[in-house]
Motif scaffolding. Structure first.
Motif, mmCIF file in Angstrom:
data_model
loop_
_atom_site.group_PDB
_atom_site.id
_atom_site.type_symbol
_atom_site.label_atom_id
_atom_site.label_comp_id
_atom_site.label_asym_id
_atom_site.label_seq_id
_atom_site.Cartn_x
_atom_site.Cartn_y
_atom_site.Cartn_z
ATOM 1 N N ALA A 51 -6.198 33.608 19.325
ATOM 2 C CA ALA A 51 -5.028 33.289 21.052
ATOM 3 C C ALA A 51 -4.160 34.401 20.899
ATOM 4 C CB ALA A 51 -3.989 32.041 21.041
ATOM 5 N N ALA A 52 -4.132 35.111 19.982
ATOM 6 C CA ALA A 52 -2.411 36.435 19.343
ATOM 7 C C ALA A 52 -3.087 37.434 18.792
ATOM 8 C CB ALA A 52 -2.187 35.644 18.347
ATOM 9 N N GLN A 53 -2.957 38.796 18.589
ATOM 10 C CA GLN A 53 -3.225 39.610 18.742
ATOM 11 C C GLN A 53 -2.774 40.256 17.195
ATOM 12 O OE1 GLN A 53 -1.150 42.147 21.711
ATOM 13 N NE2 GLN A 53 -2.924 42.753 22.922
ATOM 14 N N GLY A 54 -3.678 40.907 16.864
ATOM 15 C CA GLY A 54 -3.262 41.376 14.536
ATOM 16 C C GLY A 54 -3.029 39.875 14.151
ATOM 17 N N THR A 55 -2.572 39.841 13.302
ATOM 18 C CA THR A 55 -1.889 38.691 11.754
ATOM 19 C C THR A 55 -0.629 38.852 11.605
ATOM 20 O OG1 THR A 55 -3.959 39.396 10.749
ATOM 21 C CG2 THR A 55 -1.967 38.132 9.286
ATOM 22 N N TRP A 296 -4.791 43.715 26.149
ATOM 23 C CA TRP A 296 -5.124 42.535 26.105
ATOM 24 C C TRP A 296 -5.188 42.508 28.017
ATOM 25 C CZ3 TRP A 296 -4.950 37.569 22.900
ATOM 26 C CH2 TRP A 296 -5.646 38.151 21.500
ATOM 27 N N PHE A 297 -5.977 42.354 29.019
ATOM 28 C CA PHE A 297 -6.047 41.527 30.200
ATOM 29 C C PHE A 297 -6.379 40.820 30.847
ATOM 30 C CE2 PHE A 297 -10.017 43.346 30.151
ATOM 31 C CZ PHE A 297 -10.847 42.508 31.020
ATOM 32 N N PHE A 298 -5.421 40.223 32.031
ATOM 33 C CA PHE A 298 -6.598 39.050 32.432
ATOM 34 C C PHE A 298 -6.169 39.270 33.818
ATOM 35 C CE2 PHE A 298 -5.513 34.686 34.894
ATOM 36 C CZ PHE A 298 -6.742 34.628 34.375
ATOM 37 N N GLY A 299 -6.751 38.976 34.947
ATOM 38 C CA GLY A 299 -7.082 38.797 36.187
ATOM 39 C C GLY A 299 -7.518 37.537 36.926
ATOM 40 N N ALA A 300 -6.756 37.076 37.445
ATOM 41 C CA ALA A 300 -7.005 36.353 38.766
ATOM 42 C C ALA A 300 -7.351 36.068 40.077
ATOM 43 C CB ALA A 300 -6.718 34.869 37.969
ATOM 44 N N TYR A 337 0.799 43.635 25.176
ATOM 45 C CA TYR A 337 0.406 44.959 24.115
ATOM 46 C C TYR A 337 0.812 44.141 23.092
ATOM 47 C CZ TYR A 337 1.192 49.778 22.855
ATOM 48 O OH TYR A 337 1.535 51.208 22.052
ATOM 49 N N ASN A 338 0.455 45.040 21.426
ATOM 50 C CA ASN A 338 1.065 44.774 20.286
ATOM 51 C C ASN A 338 1.538 46.339 20.482
ATOM 52 O OD1 ASN A 338 1.205 44.017 18.031
ATOM 53 N ND2 ASN A 338 -0.688 43.675 17.660
ATOM 54 N N VAL A 339 2.714 46.268 20.028
ATOM 55 C CA VAL A 339 3.477 47.514 20.138
ATOM 56 C C VAL A 339 3.540 47.803 18.490
ATOM 57 C CG1 VAL A 339 5.235 48.728 19.992
ATOM 58 C CG2 VAL A 339 4.772 47.501 22.305
ATOM 59 N N ILE A 345 4.845 43.581 24.167
ATOM 60 C CA ILE A 345 5.178 43.644 25.124
ATOM 61 C C ILE A 345 4.555 42.602 26.252
ATOM 62 C CG2 ILE A 345 5.300 44.776 27.036
ATOM 63 C CD1 ILE A 345 6.810 47.065 25.165
ATOM 64 N N PHE A 346 5.333 42.087 27.252
ATOM 65 C CA PHE A 346 3.715 41.089 28.546
ATOM 66 C C PHE A 346 4.522 41.903 29.996
ATOM 67 C CE2 PHE A 346 5.047 38.798 24.265
ATOM 68 C CZ PHE A 346 3.312 38.548 24.180
ATOM 69 N N ALA A 347 3.793 41.857 30.102
ATOM 70 C CA ALA A 347 4.267 42.630 32.225
ATOM 71 C C ALA A 347 3.133 40.983 33.365
ATOM 72 C CB ALA A 347 2.929 43.490 32.200
ATOM 73 N N THR A 348 3.317 40.416 33.612
ATOM 74 C CA THR A 348 3.495 38.996 34.589
ATOM 75 C C THR A 348 3.191 39.811 36.308
ATOM 76 O OG1 THR A 348 2.946 38.024 32.614
ATOM 77 C CG2 THR A 348 3.512 37.238 34.960
ATOM 78 N N TRP A 349 2.194 39.634 37.012
ATOM 79 C CA TRP A 349 2.279 39.884 38.010
ATOM 80 C C TRP A 349 1.961 38.471 38.527
ATOM 81 C CZ3 TRP A 349 -2.047 40.015 41.600
ATOM 82 C CH2 TRP A 349 -1.244 39.887 43.252
ATOM 83 N N LEU A 350 2.519 37.787 39.696
ATOM 84 C CA LEU A 350 2.107 37.098 40.436
ATOM 85 C C LEU A 350 2.462 36.640 41.898
ATOM 86 C CD1 LEU A 350 3.687 33.704 37.986
ATOM 87 C CD2 LEU A 350 1.323 34.529 38.027
#
Length: 519
Positions: A51-55, A296-300, A337-339, A345-350
Motif C-alpha cells: 500500500a506504500a511506496q518504498g520503505t 502510481w495512478f488509479f482511475g475509476a 508521487y514519492n518525492v 504528493i497526492f493529487a485527487t479528482w472526484l
C-alpha cells in the motif's frame, strides 16, 4: 451571491497525534526494549507494504520510542535492526485510516541472525480518545448495505438512519442521511481524501462515491480531534484507492428492477406510487504504476442510471403514469508521487454530476397536475480537486499542506420555455396544478480550502500547530414561473367569484404577468 471566509489557527500539546486537518493516513508507534526491559536507542525501524511506496524508516530515541507516521492504510511488515542484537521482524501489522497502531517489541543479544514474529497485530490506538470504527475493504465488500458509502457507516455503534428519510435527495445523493447518537443528518461532516465534501447548503452528504472507488472509511462518533471541528454529529472520513507496483482493476455491473419490489397497489396518494423502476450501475476501475515505487495512478468511472414510473391513484389525474429518469456519472482519479523517502504528493479528482429529467417529484413539484407543471430537469452534484503534501523529517518533524476545492449545484427548471408561465393550484381539488412549472431555482456553491500544519515529537508527546483558510461562496437564484404562483379557493358566499391568493417570488428585474384577482 454570498461568501463566507473562515480562518482557523490551532496549537496543541497532545499525545500521539496526526496532521492538523482531515487524516488520509495512519501510523505505527511503540517502544523497543532490551531483555531487561530498558529502552533501546538507535534502533532502525523499517516498514514495507504493497500500500506504500518504498520503505518508511524511523530510528528509536534515547528511550527506545519510535514512530512511523504518514502510512497509507494497509498491512505492513516491520523490521528492527541494531548492531549487536538479533534482527527482529514483525509481519502482518495492520494500519487503519486515522488510527495509530501500537507495536512494542523486545530485542535480544545476537544469538541468531533474525527472529520473525508472524501474527496479525490488532489496531489498538492507545493515544486517542476518539470513539468510532474504521471499515476496510473486506467489510465494505461483504456487508449487505447500499452502494453509497454512508450506508455502511450505520454498522458503527451509535450510528443509525436519520428520521428524515428523504433528506439525502435534497442534495441529489440517493439514500437516507445518517444520525450519530441522536444528532440530525445535517450535523455531520464528510471528508474524502482530505477534502471537505459536506453539502454547502444543507449540511448533508455532499458527494456520492461507490464502493469500487474506496480504500477505507473511518467513522468518528465522538472525542475526535480539533481538526475535525465545526461538527456536532459524526465525522465520516474516506480515502479512495491508490495504484501500486502491480496492476489491478475491476469491471462491475448491477441491474435491479421492480420485479423484486413489494406490491404497493393499495397505497393512495396524489404524489404517485411506484408502478415500476429500473436501476442500472455499470463501471470499471484500474490502478497501477507509471514508475515503480515512484509514481502510481488509479482511475475509476461508474455510470448510474435510474428510471421510476409513478402511477397516480387519486386526484384528477388518477390512472395516469409519469416517468422520472436519472443519470449520474461518478468518477475518481488519483496520482501518488514519492518525492523522496518519507515524502509524498497526492493529487485527487472526484466527480458526481447528476441530471434528472421527466417527472420532477419533490417537495415543490408534485405529480398532481397537468404534465407541464411537473415535467422538467434537475441538476445536482459537481467536482472536487485536491493537492496534498505529506513529509516526515528525521523521524521527529511532520509537515503537511493541502489545497482543495469542492463545487456543487442544485438546480431545477421546466422542460421547455412553455413551462415558464404562472402556475395555478386548485385548493378545493387537492391543489391540482395547471399553468406553469412553479418554483425555478439555479444554485451553485464553491468551497476553497488552504491549510498547512507542522508537528514535532517530544518523547511520547507532540506539539502541532497550523492554520486553515476556507472561502465558501453561493450563487442562488429562486423564482416562480411567470413571476408568481396563484392558489384558487372556492368562495363560500359567491361560487362564481373564486378567491385568489398570490405568492410572488421573482427576480428584481422580472416583468410580473398579471393574474386574476378577487373582486
Amino acid at each position: 451571491m454570498s461568501s463566507l471566509r473562515r480562518l482557523s489557527v490551532a496549537i496543541g500539546l497532545l499525545f500521539i497525534g496526526t496532521t492538523l486537518f482531515a487524516q488520509t493516513v495512519g501510523s505505527i508507534s511503540g517502544t523497543v526494549r532490551d531483555s531487561n526491559g530498558g529502552g533501546l536507542p538507535g534502533v532502525t525501524v523499517e516498514a514495507k507494504s504493497s500500500a506504500a511506496q518504498g520503505t518508511h524508516t524511523a530510528v528509536s530515541d534515547q528511550n527506545g520510542i519510535y514512530r512511523l507516521p504518514l502510512l497509507p492504510p494497509g498491512t505492513y511488515n516491520l523490521t528492527f535492526a541494531l548492531s549487536g542484537f538479533a534482527r527482529l521482524a514483525r509481519t502482518r501489522v495492520a494500519v487503519a485510516l486515522g488510527r495509530d497502531t501500537s507495536i512494542d517489541v523486545t530485542m535480544r543479544i545476537a544469538q541468531t541472525e533474525e527472529l520473525t514474529v508472524s501474527a496479525e497485530a490488532p489496531v489498538l490506538d492507545t493515544g486517542s480518545t476518539t470513539s468510532g470504527e474504521t471499515l476496510g475493504q473486506r467489510a465494505i465488500e461483504s456487508l449487505p448495505t447500499g452502494r453509497n458509502y454512508s450506508t455502511i457507516a450505520q454498522v458503527t455503534p451509535g450510528v443509525s438512519s436519520d428520521a428524515n428519510p428523504g433528506a439525502g435527495n435534497v442534495t441529489g445523493v440517493y439514500g437516507s442521511t445518517i444520525s450519530v447518537y441522536g444528532s440530525s443528518g445535517a450535523e455531520n461532516a464528510f471528508f474524502i481524501d482530505g477534502v471537505n465534501t459536506t453539502n454547502a447548503e444543507y449540511g448533508f452528504q455532499g458527494k456520492e462515491l461507490n464502493f469500487e472507488f474506496i480504500q477505507e472509511v473511518d467513522v468518528k462518533t465522538g472525542g475526535y480531534e480539533a481538526e475535525f471541528g465545526r461538527s456536532t454529529g459524526g465525522i465520516i472520513n474516506v480515502i479512495t484507492k491508490s495504484g501500486g507496483n502491480g496492476f489491478h482493476g475491476d469491471v462491475f455491473g448491477y441491474h435491479f428492477n421492480d420485479s423484486l419490489q413489494a406490491n404497493s397497489k393499495n397505497v393512495v396518494s396524489t404524489a404517485g406510487t411506484v408502478a415500476g423502476f429500473t436501476n442500472q450501475d455499470f463501471g470499471a476501475d484500474l490502478g497501477g504504476y507509471i514508475l515503480k515505487d515512484k509514481l502510481w495512478f488509479f482511475g475509476a468511472f461508474d455510470r448510474v442510471s435510474n428510471s421510476v414510473d409513478a402511477g397516480l391513484t387519486d386526484g384528477p389525474a388518477a390512472g395516469t403514469t409519469a416517468t422520472s429518469k436519472s443519470r449520474r456519472n461518478l468518477g475518481s482519479a488519483k496520482l501518488t508521487y514519492n518525492v523522496a523517502p518519507n515524502q509524498s504528493i497526492f493529487a485527487t479528482w472526484l466527480q458526481d454530476p447528476r441530471v434528472d429529467t421527466g417527472a420532477i417529484n419533490d417537495a415543490n413539484h408534485t405529480l398532481n397536475g397537468d404534465p407541464v407543471t411537473y415535467l422538467g430537469r434537475q441538476d445536482f452534484g459537481g467536482r472536487d480537486y485536491a493537492l496534498r503534501y505529506d513529509g516526515n523529517f528525521k523521524s521527529a518533524w511532520i509537515a503537511t499542506a493541502q489545497i482543495a476545492r469542492h463545487r456543487e449545484k442544485n438546480s431545477v427548471g421546466p422542460a421547455s420555455s412553455s413551462g415558464d408561465i404562472i402556475q395555478y393550484r386548485d385548493a378545493s381539488n387537492d391543489y391540482f396544478q395547471t399553468g406553469g412549472f412553479g418554483l425555478i431555482q439555479n444554485k451553485s456553491f464553491d468551497r476553497k480550502f488552504y491549510g498547512t500544519s507542522l508537528e514535532r515529537y517530544f518523547g511520547r508527546h507532540d506539539i502541532k500547530g497550523g492554520f486553515e483558510y476556507e472561502n465558501e461562496s453561493a450563487d442562488v437564484i429562486k423564482r416562480m414561473s411567470g413571476g408568481q404562483q396563484v392558489d384558487v379557493f372556492a368562495n363560500p358566499v359567491n361560487a362564481t367569484k373564486p378567491i385568489y391568493r398570490h405568492f410572488y417570488w421573482t427576480t428584481p428585474n422580472a416583468i410580473v404577468i398579471n393574474a386574476p384577482v378577487s373582486e
